[in-house]
Motif scaffolding. Sequence first.
Motif, PDB file in Angstrom:
ATOM      1  N   GLN A  52       7.240  -4.571  -5.782  1.00  0.00           N
ATOM      2  CA  GLN A  52       7.914  -4.145  -4.550  1.00  0.00           C
ATOM      3  C   GLN A  52       7.492  -2.720  -4.209  1.00  0.00           C
ATOM      4  O   GLN A  52       7.671  -1.807  -5.015  1.00  0.00           O
ATOM      5  N   TRP A  53       6.962  -2.547  -3.003  1.00  0.00           N
ATOM      6  CA  TRP A  53       6.592  -1.229  -2.508  1.00  0.00           C
ATOM      7  C   TRP A  53       7.795  -0.596  -1.816  1.00  0.00           C
ATOM      8  O   TRP A  53       8.541  -1.271  -1.116  1.00  0.00           O
ATOM      9  N   LEU A  54       7.965   0.703  -2.005  1.00  0.00           N
ATOM     10  CA  LEU A  54       9.098   1.405  -1.396  1.00  0.00           C
ATOM     11  C   LEU A  54       8.677   1.961  -0.039  1.00  0.00           C
ATOM     12  O   LEU A  54       7.669   2.672   0.078  1.00  0.00           O
ATOM     13  N   ILE A  55       9.455   1.650   0.985  1.00  0.00           N
ATOM     14  CA  ILE A  55       9.178   2.066   2.357  1.00  0.00           C
ATOM     15  C   ILE A  55      10.323   2.955   2.835  1.00  0.00           C
ATOM     16  O   ILE A  55      11.498   2.589   2.727  1.00  0.00           O
ATOM     17  N   ASP A  56       9.971   4.118   3.402  1.00  0.00           N
ATOM     18  CA  ASP A  56      10.974   5.103   3.786  1.00  0.00           C
ATOM     19  C   ASP A  56      11.017   5.379   5.276  1.00  0.00           C
ATOM     20  O   ASP A  56      11.892   6.123   5.734  1.00  0.00           O
ATOM     21  N   SER A  57      10.091   4.798   6.064  1.00  0.00           N
ATOM     22  CA  SER A  57      10.045   5.126   7.484  1.00  0.00           C
ATOM     23  C   SER A  57       9.232   4.074   8.231  1.00  0.00           C
ATOM     24  O   SER A  57       8.421   3.357   7.627  1.00  0.00           O
ATOM     25  N   PRO A  58       9.410   3.978   9.548  1.00  0.00           N
ATOM     26  CA  PRO A  58       8.571   3.061  10.329  1.00  0.00           C
ATOM     27  C   PRO A  58       7.086   3.401  10.227  1.00  0.00           C
ATOM     28  O   PRO A  58       6.241   2.498  10.183  1.00  0.00           O
ATOM     29  N   GLU A  59       6.756   4.687  10.194  1.00  0.00           N
ATOM     30  CA  GLU A  59       5.350   5.067  10.078  1.00  0.00           C
ATOM     31  C   GLU A  59       4.738   4.526   8.785  1.00  0.00           C
ATOM     32  O   GLU A  59       3.615   3.998   8.795  1.00  0.00           O
ATOM     33  N   ARG A  60       5.470   4.657   7.691  1.00  0.00           N
ATOM     34  CA  ARG A  60       4.967   4.154   6.414  1.00  0.00           C
ATOM     35  C   ARG A  60       4.811   2.634   6.460  1.00  0.00           C
ATOM     36  O   ARG A  60       3.827   2.077   5.962  1.00  0.00           O
ATOM     37  N   LEU A  61       5.764   1.955   7.047  1.00  0.00           N
ATOM     38  CA  LEU A  61       5.692   0.503   7.104  1.00  0.00           C
ATOM     39  C   LEU A  61       4.467   0.047   7.901  1.00  0.00           C
ATOM     40  O   LEU A  61       3.780  -0.906   7.504  1.00  0.00           O
ATOM     41  N   LEU A  62       4.160   0.711   8.996  1.00  0.00           N
ATOM     42  CA  LEU A  62       2.990   0.328   9.792  1.00  0.00           C
ATOM     43  C   LEU A  62       1.699   0.574   9.022  1.00  0.00           C
ATOM     44  O   LEU A  62       0.737  -0.207   9.134  1.00  0.00           O
TER      45      LEU A  62
END
Length: 408
Positions: free
Chosen positions: A124-134
């Motif tokens: 599982q990758w940790l995502i902290d923001s919409p920018e990171r998710l994109l």
Amino acid sequence: MTGHNAYFGQLQAALQQEGELLPRLIVDLDRLDHNIDQAVAFATQTGKTLRLVEKSLPSFQLLDYIARRAGTRRLMSFHQPFLNLDAQHWPDADILLGKPLPAALAERFYRLHQGEFDPQRQLQWLIDSPERLLQYLALAQRRGIRLNVNIELDVGLHRGGIPEGEAGVLMLRELLLVIQRHPQHLAFTGFMGYEPHVAMVPRLLGAPEHLLAQAMATYQARVEQVQCEAPALWAQALAADGQPALTLNTAGSPTYRLHDQERISNELALGSGLLKPTHFDLPSLADHMPALFIATPVLKRAPSLTLPGLGRLPRLLSRLSARGREAMFVYGGNWLADPVSPGGLAPSSLYGSSSNQQLLLAPANTALQLDELVFLRPRQSEAVLLQFGDLLAVRGGQVVERWPVFAD
């Protein structure tokens, strides 16, 4: 005369017998067992699973030992080179990233990955923001893979993640929409909400019970938002079909014992608290025992501290700063650690620190001779454990194993 008590006296005798007169790091397995059993009993009582924080325990033999006794195969990883090592050494592990890595490092993981570990089912990758998710979405599209997304929540620490309040509602909604639109490349697997401030901030800023209630109220609101706005994603995470099980991670060593009442999270992260360096001398860990020590020999002794320089002032300052004390120089030094045995040892702020021969001021009646050992307690584990070569695993005051530590 001031010397070692029975515990440290036995350790000194064992290390001298082994010829260990270099700075060495000791893990006391008897005390470690006690701490592991405390954590397992608490997790069992609360119906939660333990996840081991790899950065705080950076030795596969140490991790293996704890995992066997604790009955867990869940890891939290923080460093891409270590993540690749984890996947190779623990092909059956369930791994959650403990911080959001740059997408370039995630891509490097896939480029270097070999072996049976299946990232689509186990990582599982940790995502902290919409920018990171994109950024991660673009990576998944380039490589033709699906990434598991665990979302970081800000539950009061204010170190990033989905913020509190209406801003958090909007940001999480944006993340969920992106995941829903790209099911072939992204899968929602849960949340991580780290809250060490609950135990660390001064009570003037809030009682731990109150701060924890606030943190878990934020956590609960995010859970309910997914259940309401993206029920299909929640159902998929619960089903865990071809992806990691729903992971609602919280706590850490300073706070895990405070989660005896909340029923929102389903797992607790734990690392340094199992070794209990001094930074974790907290009321919440009062039942844990210090299990990690540095041992280093005395190289030189002097009847008093003498500061460099000419004239009367250095001699006067020396006498005033070290009244009734001798000067000892030990092998190495300048570690994130504090002397613990014999009692009364302290560094000199006037003389300064040295990574080669650290000066320690000792009471004049200290019964410690050349080549005998000084013991220190590290303040933390993750940085200190990588500085001494193999860990010396001790049981009953005797060295029983030598455990290599990680290397990038």
